[in-house]
Scaffold this active site. Structure first.
Site, PDB file in Angstrom:
ATOM      1  CG  ASP A  37     -12.169   2.002 -21.210  1.00 37.99           C
ATOM      2  OD1 ASP A  37     -12.602   2.852 -20.406  1.00 37.99           O
ATOM      3  OD2 ASP A  37     -12.865   1.058 -21.633  1.00 37.99           O
ATOM      4  CE  LYS A  70     -16.992  -1.308 -17.608  1.00 36.10           C
ATOM      5  NZ  LYS A  70     -16.509  -2.477 -18.395  1.00 36.10           N
ATOM      6  CE  LYS A  81      -7.666   9.453  -0.768  1.00 36.43           C
ATOM      7  NZ  LYS A  81      -7.029   8.126  -0.813  1.00 36.43           N
ATOM      8  CE1 TYR A 103     -23.725  12.118 -20.998  1.00 32.03           C
ATOM      9  CE2 TYR A 103     -25.707  13.438 -20.705  1.00 32.03           C
ATOM     10  CZ  TYR A 103     -24.346  13.359 -20.960  1.00 32.03           C
ATOM     11  OH  TYR A 103     -23.622  14.510 -21.165  1.00 32.03           O
TER      12      TYR A 103
HETATM   13  P1  NAD Z   1     -17.572  13.731 -27.391  1.00 34.35           P
HETATM   14  O1  NAD Z   1     -18.273  12.442 -27.640  1.00 34.35           O
HETATM   15  O2  NAD Z   1     -17.163  14.543 -28.572  1.00 34.35           O
HETATM   16  O3  NAD Z   1     -16.280  13.497 -26.500  1.00 34.35           O
HETATM   17  C1  NAD Z   1     -16.191  12.543 -25.492  1.00 34.35           C
HETATM   18  C2  NAD Z   1     -14.833  11.878 -25.554  1.00 34.35           C
HETATM   19  O4  NAD Z   1     -14.716  10.927 -24.483  1.00 34.35           O
HETATM   20  C3  NAD Z   1     -14.625  11.111 -26.847  1.00 34.35           C
HETATM   21  O5  NAD Z   1     -13.396  11.482 -27.439  1.00 34.35           O
HETATM   22  C4  NAD Z   1     -14.611   9.651 -26.413  1.00 34.35           C
HETATM   23  O6  NAD Z   1     -13.832   8.832 -27.244  1.00 34.35           O
HETATM   24  C5  NAD Z   1     -14.083   9.768 -24.985  1.00 34.35           C
HETATM   25  N1  NAD Z   1     -14.428   8.631 -24.130  1.00 34.35           N
HETATM   26  C6  NAD Z   1     -15.668   8.114 -23.882  1.00 34.35           C
HETATM   27  N2  NAD Z   1     -15.561   7.068 -23.038  1.00 34.35           N
HETATM   28  C7  NAD Z   1     -14.242   6.936 -22.724  1.00 34.35           C
HETATM   29  C8  NAD Z   1     -13.521   6.057 -21.871  1.00 34.35           C
HETATM   30  N3  NAD Z   1     -14.118   5.077 -21.209  1.00 34.35           N
HETATM   31  N4  NAD Z   1     -12.166   6.224 -21.786  1.00 34.35           N
HETATM   32  C9  NAD Z   1     -11.549   7.205 -22.449  1.00 34.35           C
HETATM   33  N5  NAD Z   1     -12.181   8.063 -23.270  1.00 34.35           N
HETATM   34  C10 NAD Z   1     -13.516   7.938 -23.394  1.00 34.35           C
HETATM   35  O7  NAD Z   1     -18.520  14.584 -26.426  1.00 34.35           O
HETATM   36  P2  NAD Z   1     -18.360  16.083 -25.902  1.00 34.35           P
HETATM   37  O8  NAD Z   1     -19.513  16.851 -26.376  1.00 34.35           O
HETATM   38  O9  NAD Z   1     -16.983  16.584 -26.175  1.00 34.35           O
HETATM   39  O10 NAD Z   1     -18.573  15.869 -24.330  1.00 34.35           O
HETATM   40  C11 NAD Z   1     -17.471  15.887 -23.431  1.00 34.35           C
HETATM   41  C12 NAD Z   1     -17.979  15.856 -21.998  1.00 34.35           C
HETATM   42  O11 NAD Z   1     -18.831  16.982 -21.748  1.00 34.35           O
HETATM   43  C13 NAD Z   1     -18.807  14.612 -21.666  1.00 34.35           C
HETATM   44  O12 NAD Z   1     -18.490  14.183 -20.355  1.00 34.35           O
HETATM   45  C14 NAD Z   1     -20.233  15.106 -21.725  1.00 34.35           C
HETATM   46  O13 NAD Z   1     -21.086  14.363 -20.900  1.00 34.35           O
HETATM   47  C15 NAD Z   1     -20.080  16.548 -21.253  1.00 34.35           C
HETATM   48  N6  NAD Z   1     -21.173  17.398 -21.757  1.00 34.35           N
HETATM   49  C16 NAD Z   1     -21.178  17.847 -23.047  1.00 34.35           C
HETATM   50  C17 NAD Z   1     -22.237  18.636 -23.480  1.00 34.35           C
HETATM   51  C18 NAD Z   1     -22.280  19.216 -24.874  1.00 34.35           C
HETATM   52  O14 NAD Z   1     -23.230  19.933 -25.206  1.00 34.35           O
HETATM   53  N7  NAD Z   1     -21.293  18.997 -25.737  1.00 34.35           N
HETATM   54  C19 NAD Z   1     -23.298  18.941 -22.621  1.00 34.35           C
HETATM   55  C20 NAD Z   1     -23.275  18.435 -21.325  1.00 34.35           C
HETATM   56  C21 NAD Z   1     -22.186  17.675 -20.900  1.00 34.35           C
END
Ligand code: NAD
Ligand code: UDP
Length: 310
Positions: free
Chosen positions: A56, A91, A105, A145
């Protein structure tokens, strides 16, 4: 290069891992599997360039050895997920980004933040250029978010200016493709799964709200180019072709040959009315623009879901 990708078990993190490995780099994937799945990187197990650490990232991040890049993608991303996980979302956007920046860093690595079009909120400027400051309700349900990502951008720029960390920020617009979780609640995965099951497609509101959908391979290409560029200001990456949600529902029904009908449901609180990226910067600075248009991208995504759903 050896890069750390947080969120590597997720939709985008897993595709990004594939791209970095294909370019000859080593990838350390890190994830706590809160919304991701090991299925997304199962094909990389045994690849000597890939290592997975279950952790995490809202807690202190330790990675042994050289790290040249830290790509921070960990965060619940679907509105359904982040409404169910509000504290974890806040978080990982705040503490998680701080920890990931701290690692960058300490290692002298380049830091890359996955930000979002949600920093623009329900926009009053359309399409959205990077210079627009946004229109976000900080205390509404989506605030967990949006504000986490706005904080993440602020701390990234502060570490860049104050500590000299080499940083990049991408603002990602709605992206879709294989490896989205069937139940993650986002509109493309919901509609495809509903259509393949011949169940009603759940259009929220009157379906006139718009989104601009980017296919995952285009997005990953834009991210890779931005990572290698020297642009430190936030950069939009997304497909500017704009559709109403109603048009998307009709396209999915047509392309799947489904017997589904469309069913109206209440519009979620603070659901943005419109969204479309201005990609002038990505075009000129990165030489990037999307190559896969909606119909072709939907067809590839439908093929993926057919294997899961049938
Ligand atoms: P997703 O939910 O498929 O992937 C997110 C991953 O982060 C998951 O595998 C989850 O288990 C992991 N995760 C969450 N909290 C965690 C933590 N505290 N420690 C370790 N791992 C953690 O979502 P995604 O679509 O692949 O999005 C990935 C990133 O891209 C995110 O930061 C999201 O905000 C950003 N994003 C995605 C989109 C989109 O359209 N897919 C759009 C804007 C931004
Ligand atoms: N939406 C919908 N039906 C669904 C899921 C989403 O009509 O089953 C709508 C949602 O209200 C929003 C748009 O589709 O207007 C995109 O929603 P998504 O959850 O994919 O992401 P957002 O862009 O809102 O973060």
């Amino acid at each position: 290069m050896r890069v750390l990708i947080t969120g590597a078990a997720g939709f985008l993190g897993s595709h990004l891992s594939d791209r970095f490995l294909a370019e000859g780099h080593e990838v350390v994937g890190m994830d706590n599997l809160i919304t991701g799945s090991p299925d997304n990187f199962a094909h990389l197990i045994g690849n000597p360039g890939f290592q997975f650490i279950r952790h995490d990232v809202s807690n202190f991040i330790y990675v042994a050895g050289q790290v040249d890049g830290v790509l921070h993608f960990a965060s619940p991303a679907s509105p359904v997920d982040y409404l169910e996980l509000p504290i974890q979302t806040l978080k990982v956007g705040s503490l998680g980004t701080h920890n990931a920046l701290g690692l960058a860093k300490a290692k002298g690595a380049r830091f890359f933040l996955a930000s979002t079009s949600e920093v623009y909120g329900d926009p009053q400027v359309h399409p959205q250029p990077e210079s627009y400051w946004g229109h976000v309700n900080p205390v509404g349900p989506r605030g967990v978010y949006d504000e986490a990502k706005r904080f993440a951008e602020a701390i990234t720029m502060a570490c860049h200016r104050y500590h000299g960390v080499d940083t990049r920020i991408v603002r990602i617009f709605n992206t879709y493709g294989p490896r989205m979780r069937p139940g993650d609640g986002r509109v493309v995965s919901n509609f495809i799964v509903q259509a393949l099951r011949h169940e009603p497609l759940t259009v929220y509101g009157d379906g006139s709200q718009t989104r601009s959908f980017c296919y995952v391979s285009d997005l990953v290409d834009g991210i890779y180019r931005l990572f290698l560029s020297d642009r430190t200001e936030p950069t939009n990456v997304g497909n500017p072709n704009e559709f109403t949600v109603q048009q998307l529902a009709e396209a999915v029904i047509r392309l799947t040959g489904s017997r589904s009908r469309i069913e109206r449901h209440p519009l979620p609180t603070d659901d943005p009315r419109v969204r479309k990226p201005d990609i002038t910067v990505a075009r000129s600075v990165l030489g990037w623009e999307p190559a896969v248009q909606l119909e072709a991208g939907l067809q590839r995504t439908i093929e993926y879901f057919r294997r899961l759903v049938s």
